[in-house]
Design a protein around this motif. Structure first.
Motif, PDB file in Angstrom:
ATOM      1  N   ALA A  34      20.430  11.482  -8.720  1.00 14.80           N
ATOM      2  CA  ALA A  34      21.473  11.480  -9.739  1.00 14.80           C
ATOM      3  C   ALA A  34      22.881  11.362  -9.163  1.00 14.80           C
ATOM      4  N   THR A  35      23.089  11.883  -7.941  1.00 10.24           N
ATOM      5  CA  THR A  35      24.447  11.949  -7.402  1.00 10.24           C
ATOM      6  C   THR A  35      24.653  11.124  -6.133  1.00 10.24           C
ATOM      7  N   GLY A  36      23.574  10.804  -5.434  1.00  9.06           N
ATOM      8  CA  GLY A  36      23.693  10.127  -4.147  1.00  9.06           C
ATOM      9  C   GLY A  36      24.105  11.067  -3.025  1.00  9.06           C
ATOM     10  N   ILE A  37      24.099  12.355  -3.307  1.00  8.33           N
ATOM     11  CA  ILE A  37      24.488  13.363  -2.312  1.00  8.33           C
ATOM     12  C   ILE A  37      23.227  13.973  -1.718  1.00  8.33           C
ATOM     13  N   HIS A  38      23.161  13.971  -0.406  1.00  4.19           N
ATOM     14  CA  HIS A  38      22.007  14.515   0.306  1.00  4.19           C
ATOM     15  C   HIS A  38      22.136  16.036   0.370  1.00  4.19           C
ATOM     16  N   VAL A  39      21.732  16.675  -0.715  1.00  4.49           N
ATOM     17  CA  VAL A  39      21.905  18.113  -0.867  1.00  4.49           C
ATOM     18  C   VAL A  39      21.094  18.887   0.168  1.00  4.49           C
ATOM     19  N   ALA A  40      19.984  18.351   0.596  1.00  4.55           N
ATOM     20  CA  ALA A  40      19.161  19.057   1.587  1.00  4.55           C
ATOM     21  C   ALA A  40      19.958  19.309   2.858  1.00  4.55           C
ATOM     22  N   ARG A  41      20.732  18.347   3.283  1.00  4.93           N
ATOM     23  CA  ARG A  41      21.570  18.534   4.480  1.00  4.93           C
ATOM     24  C   ARG A  41      22.621  19.611   4.260  1.00  4.93           C
ATOM     25  N   LEU A  42      23.216  19.603   3.067  1.00  4.09           N
ATOM     26  CA  LEU A  42      24.233  20.608   2.765  1.00  4.09           C
ATOM     27  C   LEU A  42      23.614  22.001   2.716  1.00  4.09           C
ATOM     28  N   GLU A  43      22.472  22.121   2.043  1.00  2.00           N
ATOM     29  CA  GLU A  43      21.821  23.419   1.922  1.00  2.00           C
ATOM     30  C   GLU A  43      21.321  23.930   3.268  1.00  2.00           C
ATOM     31  N   ALA A  44      20.992  23.027   4.171  1.00  2.00           N
ATOM     32  CA  ALA A  44      20.557  23.424   5.516  1.00  2.00           C
ATOM     33  C   ALA A  44      21.753  23.643   6.439  1.00  2.00           C
ATOM     34  N   ASN A  45      22.946  23.459   5.890  1.00  2.00           N
ATOM     35  CA  ASN A  45      24.192  23.608   6.645  1.00  2.00           C
ATOM     36  C   ASN A  45      24.243  22.632   7.821  1.00  2.00           C
ATOM     37  N   LYS A  46      23.714  21.428   7.602  1.00  2.00           N
ATOM     38  CA  LYS A  46      23.693  20.390   8.627  1.00  2.00           C
ATOM     39  C   LYS A  46      24.775  19.344   8.415  1.00  2.00           C
ATOM     40  N   ALA A  47      25.539  19.487   7.339  1.00  2.00           N
ATOM     41  CA  ALA A  47      26.608  18.536   7.030  1.00  2.00           C
ATOM     42  C   ALA A  47      27.815  19.301   6.502  1.00  2.00           C
ATOM     43  N   ASN A  48      28.971  18.779   6.768  1.00  2.00           N
ATOM     44  CA  ASN A  48      30.201  19.392   6.268  1.00  2.00           C
ATOM     45  C   ASN A  48      30.398  19.049   4.796  1.00  2.00           C
ATOM     46  N   MET A  49      30.880  20.023   4.054  1.00  2.00           N
ATOM     47  CA  MET A  49      31.105  19.843   2.623  1.00  2.00           C
ATOM     48  C   MET A  49      32.554  19.441   2.388  1.00  2.00           C
ATOM     49  N   ARG A  50      32.741  18.351   1.662  1.00  2.00           N
ATOM     50  CA  ARG A  50      34.084  17.954   1.248  1.00  2.00           C
ATOM     51  C   ARG A  50      34.319  18.474  -0.166  1.00  2.00           C
ATOM     52  N   VAL A  51      35.559  18.670  -0.519  1.00  2.00           N
ATOM     53  CA  VAL A  51      35.891  19.141  -1.864  1.00  2.00           C
ATOM     54  C   VAL A  51      35.414  18.123  -2.904  1.00  2.00           C
ATOM     55  N   ALA A  52      35.558  16.845  -2.601  1.00  2.00           N
ATOM     56  CA  ALA A  52      35.112  15.806  -3.538  1.00  2.00           C
ATOM     57  C   ALA A  52      33.601  15.897  -3.771  1.00  2.00           C
ATOM     58  N   THR A  53      32.849  16.196  -2.724  1.00  2.00           N
ATOM     59  CA  THR A  53      31.401  16.345  -2.853  1.00  2.00           C
ATOM     60  C   THR A  53      31.077  17.553  -3.724  1.00  2.00           C
ATOM     61  N   LEU A  54      31.762  18.644  -3.468  1.00  2.00           N
ATOM     62  CA  LEU A  54      31.555  19.847  -4.263  1.00  2.00           C
ATOM     63  C   LEU A  54      31.903  19.596  -5.730  1.00  2.00           C
ATOM     64  N   ALA A  55      32.955  18.842  -5.980  1.00  2.00           N
ATOM     65  CA  ALA A  55      33.355  18.526  -7.357  1.00  2.00           C
ATOM     66  C   ALA A  55      32.276  17.727  -8.073  1.00  2.00           C
TER      67      ALA A  55
END
Length: 72
Positions: A34-55
């Protein structure tokens, strides 16, 4: 010893995103599709979160950024 805010804040953001996703019953794949965001990487803390991604994720989860950050 207190943990610096710079260490705890990113982890709390990741945990909140994970709780939002699970509470809504979405799989990692559904969020990615739905978003094109690889949430698994974010949840595993393997990628940096940008404010735009969080939005984008907040919009998908139907929550404002202000609501997301309440109590942090």
């Amino acid at each position: 010893m207190l943990t610096p805010l710079s260490d705890t804040l990113p982890l709390e953001i990741v945990h909140r995103l994970q709780r939002l996703r699970r509470a809504r019953g979405y799989t990692l794949q559904e969020v990615y599709d739905a978003t094109g965001i690889h949430v698994a990487r974010l949840e595993a803390n393997k990628a940096n979160m940008r404010v735009a991604t969080l939005a984008v994720l907040c919009q998908y989860y139907e929550i404002s950024l202000a609501e997301f950050f309440q109590g942090l």
